[in-house]
Design an enzyme around this catalytic site. Structure first.
Site, PDB file in Angstrom:
ATOM      1  N   ARG A  51       0.834  -1.209   0.000  1.00 28.55           N
ATOM      2  CA  ARG A  51       0.000   0.000   0.000  1.00 28.55           C
ATOM      3  C   ARG A  51       0.869   1.258   0.000  1.00 28.55           C
ATOM      4  O   ARG A  51       0.530   2.262  -0.632  1.00 28.55           O
ATOM      5  CB  ARG A  51      -0.977  -0.003   1.177  1.00 28.55           C
ATOM      6  CG  ARG A  51      -2.015   1.096   1.107  1.00 28.55           C
ATOM      7  CD  ARG A  51      -3.127   0.926   2.143  1.00 28.55           C
ATOM      8  NE  ARG A  51      -4.186   0.024   1.729  1.00 28.55           N
ATOM      9  CZ  ARG A  51      -5.220   0.357   0.961  1.00 28.55           C
ATOM     10  NH1 ARG A  51      -5.366   1.599   0.527  1.00 28.55           N
ATOM     11  NH2 ARG A  51      -6.128  -0.527   0.626  1.00 28.55           N
ATOM     12  N   GLU A  54     -10.097   5.566   6.779  1.00 27.30           N
ATOM     13  CA  GLU A  54      -8.670   5.856   6.766  1.00 27.30           C
ATOM     14  C   GLU A  54      -8.245   7.092   5.974  1.00 27.30           C
ATOM     15  O   GLU A  54      -7.313   7.790   6.388  1.00 27.30           O
ATOM     16  CB  GLU A  54      -7.895   4.653   6.212  1.00 27.30           C
ATOM     17  CG  GLU A  54      -8.008   3.398   7.052  1.00 27.30           C
ATOM     18  CD  GLU A  54      -7.470   2.196   6.308  1.00 27.30           C
ATOM     19  OE1 GLU A  54      -8.147   1.742   5.361  1.00 27.30           O
ATOM     20  OE2 GLU A  54      -6.374   1.735   6.641  1.00 27.30           O
TER      21      GLU A  54
HETATM   22  N1  MTE Z   1     -12.937   4.984  14.110  1.00 31.27           N
HETATM   23  C1  MTE Z   1     -13.056   4.666  15.410  1.00 31.27           C
HETATM   24  N2  MTE Z   1     -13.872   5.414  16.179  1.00 31.27           N
HETATM   25  N3  MTE Z   1     -12.362   3.638  15.977  1.00 31.27           N
HETATM   26  C2  MTE Z   1     -11.492   2.865  15.224  1.00 31.27           C
HETATM   27  O1  MTE Z   1     -10.879   1.932  15.744  1.00 31.27           O
HETATM   28  N4  MTE Z   1     -10.504   2.459  12.998  1.00 31.27           N
HETATM   29  C3  MTE Z   1     -10.159   3.043  11.707  1.00 31.27           C
HETATM   30  C4  MTE Z   1     -11.376   3.702  11.052  1.00 31.27           C
HETATM   31  N5  MTE Z   1     -12.040   4.565  11.996  1.00 31.27           N
HETATM   32  C5  MTE Z   1     -11.349   3.175  13.836  1.00 31.27           C
HETATM   33  C6  MTE Z   1     -12.127   4.248  13.310  1.00 31.27           C
HETATM   34  C7  MTE Z   1      -9.603   2.074  10.757  1.00 31.27           C
HETATM   35  S1  MTE Z   1      -7.976   1.672  10.864  1.00 31.27           S
HETATM   36  C8  MTE Z   1     -10.357   1.514   9.765  1.00 31.27           C
HETATM   37  S2  MTE Z   1      -9.680   0.473   8.620  1.00 31.27           S
HETATM   38  C9  MTE Z   1     -11.802   1.787   9.657  1.00 31.27           C
HETATM   39  O2  MTE Z   1     -12.277   2.664  10.670  1.00 31.27           O
HETATM   40  C10 MTE Z   1     -12.544   0.462   9.751  1.00 31.27           C
HETATM   41  O3  MTE Z   1     -13.913   0.612   9.736  1.00 31.27           O
HETATM   42  P1  MTE Z   1     -14.773   0.838   8.399  1.00 31.27           P
HETATM   43  O4  MTE Z   1     -14.176  -0.009   7.338  1.00 31.27           O
HETATM   44  O5  MTE Z   1     -16.125   0.386   8.804  1.00 31.27           O
HETATM   45  O6  MTE Z   1     -14.684   2.291   8.089  1.00 31.27           O
HETATM   46  N1  HPA Z   2      -5.746  -2.763   4.546  1.00 32.71           N
HETATM   47  C1  HPA Z   2      -5.920  -3.387   5.712  1.00 32.71           C
HETATM   48  N2  HPA Z   2      -5.673  -4.661   5.903  1.00 32.71           N
HETATM   49  C2  HPA Z   2      -5.210  -5.368   4.867  1.00 32.71           C
HETATM   50  C3  HPA Z   2      -5.015  -4.784   3.619  1.00 32.71           C
HETATM   51  C4  HPA Z   2      -5.291  -3.407   3.453  1.00 32.71           C
HETATM   52  O1  HPA Z   2      -5.122  -2.842   2.366  1.00 32.71           O
HETATM   53  N3  HPA Z   2      -4.543  -5.730   2.794  1.00 32.71           N
HETATM   54  C5  HPA Z   2      -4.463  -6.850   3.526  1.00 32.71           C
HETATM   55  N4  HPA Z   2      -4.859  -6.643   4.770  1.00 32.71           N
HETATM   56 MO1  MOS Z   3      -7.519  -0.292   9.322  1.00 31.44          MO
HETATM   57  S1  MOS Z   3      -5.480   0.032   9.471  1.00 31.44           S
HETATM   58  O1  MOS Z   3      -7.290  -1.064   7.753  1.00 31.44           O
HETATM   59  O2  MOS Z   3      -7.682  -1.551  10.414  1.00 31.44           O
END
Ligand code: MTE
Ligand code: HPA
Ligand code: MOS
Length: 808
Positions: free
Chosen positions: A355, A758
Site C-alpha cells: 500500500r 482511513e
Molecule cells: N474509528 C473509530 N472510532 N475507531 C477505530 O478503531 N478504525 C479506523 C477507522 N475509523 C477506527 C475508526 C480504521 S484503521 C479503519 S480500517 C476503519 O475505521 C474500519 O472501519 P470501516 O471499514 O467500517 O470504516
Molecule cells: N488494509 C488493511 N488490511 C489489509 C489490507 C489493506 O489494504 N490488505 C491486507 N490486509
Molecule cells: Mo484499518 S489500518 O485497515 O484496520
C-alpha cells in the site's frame, strides 16, 4: 467560515470550548427532514447506534461482561532481553506463588505454536529464539488478575537467556540485508531509459532522505480475550478484534481442532485503529489454550504498559530518494527506496509496504518512477496495521518532495502540486497501471483554496513573520487520494444475515466489526432503507463466527462498502418475498409494491409493515435471508505489482495554519480547513466525525507521538501515556472547518457513498508542512528545513537551528 482567530485562545483550554461551539454540526436539517418524510434512511445524520449506551456507560465491552463462576485470569511473562536464546525457564518458584493455578509455555500448546496472519513466523509463546524485549515467554494463570500479574513479573528471574545485541532501526536492518519478506519493486517508464534517464535529462535534480516515525494505536480498550471452554473440546471466545474469523482460524490451529469447534464473538471494540486486525491473535490463542486445558473460563486483559511492550504499531519509514524536475516543479523522474521497521515477524508488513508503494504517487502523475520497498527485520514488536496501512507513509514521501522542490524553485508549494496533478483523461495512469477515472482533485482543491482564503492568508502570514522575530507562522495545503479495497483481492467479500421476526422487528448480523466508527449504524440505515422501516425496528447484533462465516477483517476502510452491500442483498431478498406475498393476497403486481415509512403500498391499499410481515408468516414465507457481496473488477499481480487493486479512490485536501515558537520549538495549530470526499454520504454526522478524528489522530502521529527504543537494551522506553503523547482536546484547532465534498461515487458502491475510515488520516500532512513552512520562515526561507517526523519541540528546535545556521 473564515472567522478571525482570537489570539487569547491559542494556549488555553478555551480553545476546545470554542471549537465545540463552532463545530456544532451542520448538516442541512431541513433537507434531512424532507428526506425523512419521504422514507429515506440513508444520507441522513443519525447518532451512533450505541451513543445512548456509550454516554451512560452501559455499552458492554468484554471486561464488562459478567464473569462466569470459576473464571481464572492470565498474565504474560515477558522477555527482559531484545535478542538472544532462551536456554531454560525455571518456573517452580512462580508455580508456588499464591493464587497461581498453572504456568504454560510454548510446549503446552496442543496444536501449532504460531499466530502469524499471513506468514507462519509468529510464535505465540517463545520457542527458544528471543526476538524482542517484551516477547511473551510464558503465561501465568491464577485465581485473580493481581496474582497472575505478580507472578508474571518474575520473568527476569525465571528466564536463563544468552543475550545478543539487538538490531533496532530500519537503517541497520537494511545495511545487514535483513528483511521479513523479499524486497518489492514497482516501476513504470515512458522512455527506454526509465527513471534514471528521466532524472539525468531533467533540468533540476534533488537527492535526499527522509524519515517518519511509527505510531501506537492507543485504542482506549486494550487487548482482551475471554475464553469459555465448551463441551467436546470446543471453545467460546469473546475477543476484542477486528477479525473474528482469523481469530477462529488461529485459535483452531493452536488448539489442534477444526474451525467449527471455535466460536468467536465481538459486540464492539473500544477502538481498534488496525491494532486489532491481526494482533488480537496472541491473546486469543493463549486464553483459549489455557481455558481448554484447565477446563475453566480464562480472561486475558492486558495492562496498558504490557500492551505497548507486546504488540506492534504503525511502521516507521526511512526513505532515500532522487527526483528530476523542470522549472515549474513538474516531476519528470523519481526513484525511491522505502525501508520500514517491520519488527521481528512479517505480520501485515507485506501488504503495508504494498500500500505504501501504491500511494507514493498520491494525486500526482509520475511519468518515470522506480520504487523499492524493504521490510526491515528488527528486534522490536512486530509492526502491523494502523489507520492508512502504509498509505500515509507512501504519500508523505512525495508530499515532502513537492515541498522541497517548491522551496528550491522559490515557488508556492500549491502551484508545484497543481502542475503535477493527475489529468482527467491523460496523464492519468498510476505506476501500477490502474487508470484514475474518478479524479476530482482539481475541483476539490480549487474549492478549498477559495473557501480557506489560501492566497490572502499566505500574504498575511508573510507580513506577520516579517514583523515577528520569535513567533513564526506557517501555512500549507496538502491533497490526498486513497485507494479503496483490500490490496489482497480475495479479502474483498462480505456476508450478512437478516432476520425479520413476525412482530415486524428486524435483527441484522454481518461480518463487519464495530470499533466506534459507526459501521453498525450505517448497515442498520441500509437495511431500514431497503425495507422502508424506521430505525426503531432495526437492531444490529454482535459479530459472531457462528452466524456469518469466513469474514474478512473490518479494515481497509471497506466495512460499510462490503457489509452494507451484503446486508442490502439480504434485505432485498426478504423485501421481494414480502412483495410477492402481498401482491398475491391483495392483488396488483409484486414489482409495484412499495415499502416506505413502516407502510406497504399494494394495489391501492396502504398496510402496516407489521401486518404484511404477519400475513407472510402465516403464508409460510421465509422471513430471513443471507446476503453476499464481492467487489467487482479487481485484479492484482503481486509479482509484477500491476493491476487494478482499488475499486475507486477517495479524495480530500486540507489547509493548516500554525504558529511556532522559535525559542521553545512548540507549535500550535491555529486553524484547519478540510474538504473531504465521501461520495454521497450514508451518514454525514458519522462521516464528519471520522474526518475530524482521523485529522487529529494523524496530527498526533506527525507531531507529538514519539517512540524511543533504548539503543543498547532495545527496550521501548515510551510505553505509557506518561511518556507517549497522543493529542488531547486542547490540541484541536480553535477554528476547524470540516466539510464534505459534494459528489457521488462514480462506481456502484453502496448508495454511491465512499469509504471514510482511513483516507482523512492523510489530511494533517498539512499540519506537518505548515510547521516546516514556519521553520523555513525562521531562516528567511533561504534553505530547506531538515525537519523529519514527528515534529516534536526538540526536532523543531534542531531544524530552526539548522536553517538559521545555513542562513547566517
Ligand atoms: N474509528 C473509530 N472510532 N475507531 C477505530 O478503531 N478504525 C479506523 C477507522 N475509523 C477506527 C475508526 C480504521 S484503521 C479503519 S480500517 C476503519 O475505521 C474500519 O472501519 P470501516 O471499514 O467500517 O470504516
Ligand atoms: N488494509 C488493511 N488490511 C489489509 C489490507 C489493506 O489494504 N490488505 C491486507 N490486509
Ligand atoms: Mo484499518 S489500518 O485497515 O484496520
Amino acid at each position: 467560515m473564515n472567522r478571525p482567530i482570537d489570539p487569547s485562545l491559542l494556549h488555553s483550554s478555551e480553545a476546545f470550548a470554542h471549537y465545540l461551539k463552532n463545530a456544532a454540526f451542520r448538516v442541512d436539517e431541513r433537507a434531512e427532514a424532507g428526506a425523512h418524510t419521504q422514507g429515506q434512511r440513508v444520507g441522513i445524520s443519525r447518532p451512533h447506534e450505541s451513543a445512548h449506551l456509550h454516554v451512560a456507560g452501559e455499552a458492554a465491552y468484554i471486561d464488562d461482561l459478567p464473569e462466569l463462576d470459576g473464571t481464572l485470569h492470565c498474565a504474560l511473562g515477558l522477555s527482559p532481553v531484545a535478542n538472544g536464546r532462551l536456554n531454560a525457564l525455571r518456573l517452580d518458584a512462580i508455580r508456588a506463588m499464591p493464587g497461581v493455578v498453572a504456568v504454560l509455555t510454548g510446549e503446552d500448546i496442543p496444536g501449532v505454536n504460531d499466530c502469524g496472519s499471513i506468514i507462519h513466523d509468529d510464535p505465540i509463546l517463545c520457542s527458544g529464539e528471543i526476538r524482542y524485549l517484551g516477547q511473551p515467554l510464558f503465561a501465568v494463570i491464577a485465581e485473580s488478575r493481581e496474582a497472575a500479574r505478580l507472578a508474571a513479573a518474575q520473568a527476569k528471574a525465571a528466564a536463563d537467556i544468552t543475550a545478543e545485541p539487538p538490531v533496532l532501526t530500519p537503517q541497520q536492518a537494511h545495511e545487514l540485508g535483513q528483511y521479513v519478506l523479499p524486497p518489492m519493486h514497482l516501476a513504470r517508464s515512458t522512455n527506454e531509459g526509465g527513471a534514471r534517464r528521466a532524472m539525468d535529462e531533467a533540468p533540476h535534480r534533488l537527492k535526499s532522505s527522509f524519515y517518519v516515525g511509527g505510531q501506537e494505536q492507543f485504542y482506549l480498550e486494550g487487548q482482551i480475550s475471554y475464553a469459555i471452554p465448551k463441551e467436546d473440546g470446543a471453545v467460546h471466545l469473546y475477543c476484542s478484534t477486528q477479525h473474528p474469523s482469523e481469530m477462529q482460524h488461529l485459535v483452531a490451529h493452536a488448539l489442534g481442532v477444526a474451525s467449527h469447534a471455535v466460536h468467536v464473538e465481538c459486540r464492539r471494540m473500544g477502538g481498534g485503529f488496525g491494532g486489532k486486525e491481526s494482533q488480537s491473535a496472541l491473546f486469543a490463542c493463549v486464553a483459549s489454550v489455557a481455558a481448554t486445558r484447565l477446563r475453566r473460563p480464562v480472561k486475558l486483559r492486558l495492562d496498558r504498559d504490557d500492551d505497548f511492550m507486546i504488540t506492534g504499531r504503525r511502521h516507521c519509514f526511512w526513505y532515500e530518494y532522487e527526483v528530476g524536475y523542470d522549472d515549474e516543479g513538474r516531476i519528470l523522474g523519481a526513484e525511491i527506496s522505502m525501508v520500514s521497521r517491520a519488527g521481528h515477524s512479517a505480520d501485515l508488513s507485506g501488504p503495508v509496504m504494498t500500500r505504501a508503494l501504491c500511494h507514493f504517487d498520491n494525486t500526482y502523475w509520475l511519468p518515470d518512477v522506480s520504487m523499492h520497498g524493504y521490510s526491515g527485520k528488527t528486534n522490536t514488536q512486530s509492526n502491523t496495521a494502523f489507520r492508512g496501512f502504509g498509505g500515509p507513509q507512501g504519500a508523505i514521501a512525495i508530499e515532502n518532495i513537492m515541498e522541497t522542490v517548491a522551496r528550491e524553485l522559490g515557488r508556492d508549494a500549491l502551484d508545484v502540486r497543481r502542475v503535477n496533478f493527475y489529468g482527467k483523461t491523460e496523464r492519468n495512469v498510476t505506476p501500477y497501471s490502474q487508470v484514475v477515472t474518478d479524479n476530482v482533485i482539481h475541483e476539490l482543491v480549487a474549492e478549498l483554496e477559495t473557501c480557506s482564503d489560501y492566497r490572502a492568508r499566505r500574504d498575511a502570514i508573510a507580513e506577520f513573520n516579517a514583523a515577528s522575530p520569535v513567533l513564526k507562522r506557517g501555512l500549507s495545503l496538502t491533497p490526498l487520494k486513497f485507494g479503496i479495497s483490500f490490496n489482497v483481492k480475495h479479502f474483498n467479500q462480505a456476508g450478512a444475515l437478516v432476520h425479520v421476526y413476525n412482530d415486524g422487528s428486524i435483527l441484522v448480523n454481518h461480518g463487519g466489526t464495530e470499533m466506534g466508527q459507526g459501521l453498525n449504524t450505517k448497515v442498520a440505515q441500509v437495511v431500514a432503507h431497503e425495507l422502508g422501516v424506521g430505525f426503531g425496528r432495526v437492531r444490529v447484533t454482535a459479530t459472531d463466527t457462528t452466524k456469518v462465516a469466513n469474514t474478512s477483517a473490518t479494515a481497509a476502510s471497506t466495512g460499510a462498502d462490503l457489509n452494507g452491500k451484503a446486508a442490502q442483498d439480504a434485505a432485498r431478498q426478504i423485501r421481494e418475498r414480502l412483495a410477492a406475498c402481498a401482491a398475491e393476497r391483495h392483488g396488483g403486481r409484486a414489482e409495484d409494491v412499495r415499502f416506505a415509512n413502516d407502510q406497504v403500498h399494494v394495489n391501492g391499499k396502504v398496510l402496516d409493515f407489521k401486518a404484511v410481515v404477519g400475513e407472510a408468516y402465516i403464508e409460510r414465507v421465509q422471513l430471513w435471508s443471507d446476503g453476499f457481496y464481492a467487489t467487482p473488477g479487481l485484479s492484482w499481480n503481486k509479482d509484477t505489482m500491476q493491476g487494478r487493486p482499488f475499486f475507486y479512490y477517495a479524495y480530500g485536501a486540507a489547509v493548516s495554519e500554525v504558529v511556532v515558537d522559535t525559542l521553545t520549538g512548540e507549535f500550535k495549530l491555529l486553524r484547519a480547513d478540510v474538504l473531504h470526499d465521501v461520495g454521497r454520504s450514508l451518514n454525514p454526522a458519522v462521516d464528519v466525525g471520522q474526518v475530524e478524528g482521523a485529522f487529529i489522530q494523524g496530527m498526533g502521529w506527525l507531531t507529538t507521538e514519539e517512540l524511543v527504543w533504548h539503543p543498547q537494551s532495545g527496550k521501548l522506553t515510551t510505553h505509557a501515556p506518561s511518556t507517549y503523547k497522543i493529542p488531547t482536546a486542547n490540541d484541536c484547532p480553535p477554528v476547524f472547518n470540516v466539510r464534505l465534498f459534494e459528489g457521488d461515487n462514480f462506481e456502484d458502491s453502496i448508495h454511491r457513498s465512499k469509504a471514510v475510515g482511513e483516507p482523512p488520516l492523510l489530511l494533517p500532512f498539512s499540519v506537518f508542512f505548515a510547521i516546516r513552512d514556519a521553520v523555513s520562515a525562521a531562516g528567511g526561507h533561504r534553505s530547506n528545513p531538515p525537519l523529519q517526523s514527528p515534529a516534536t519541540p526538540e526536532s523543531i528546535l534542531r531544524a530552526i537551528e539548522a536553517v538559521q545556521a545555513a542562513g547566517s
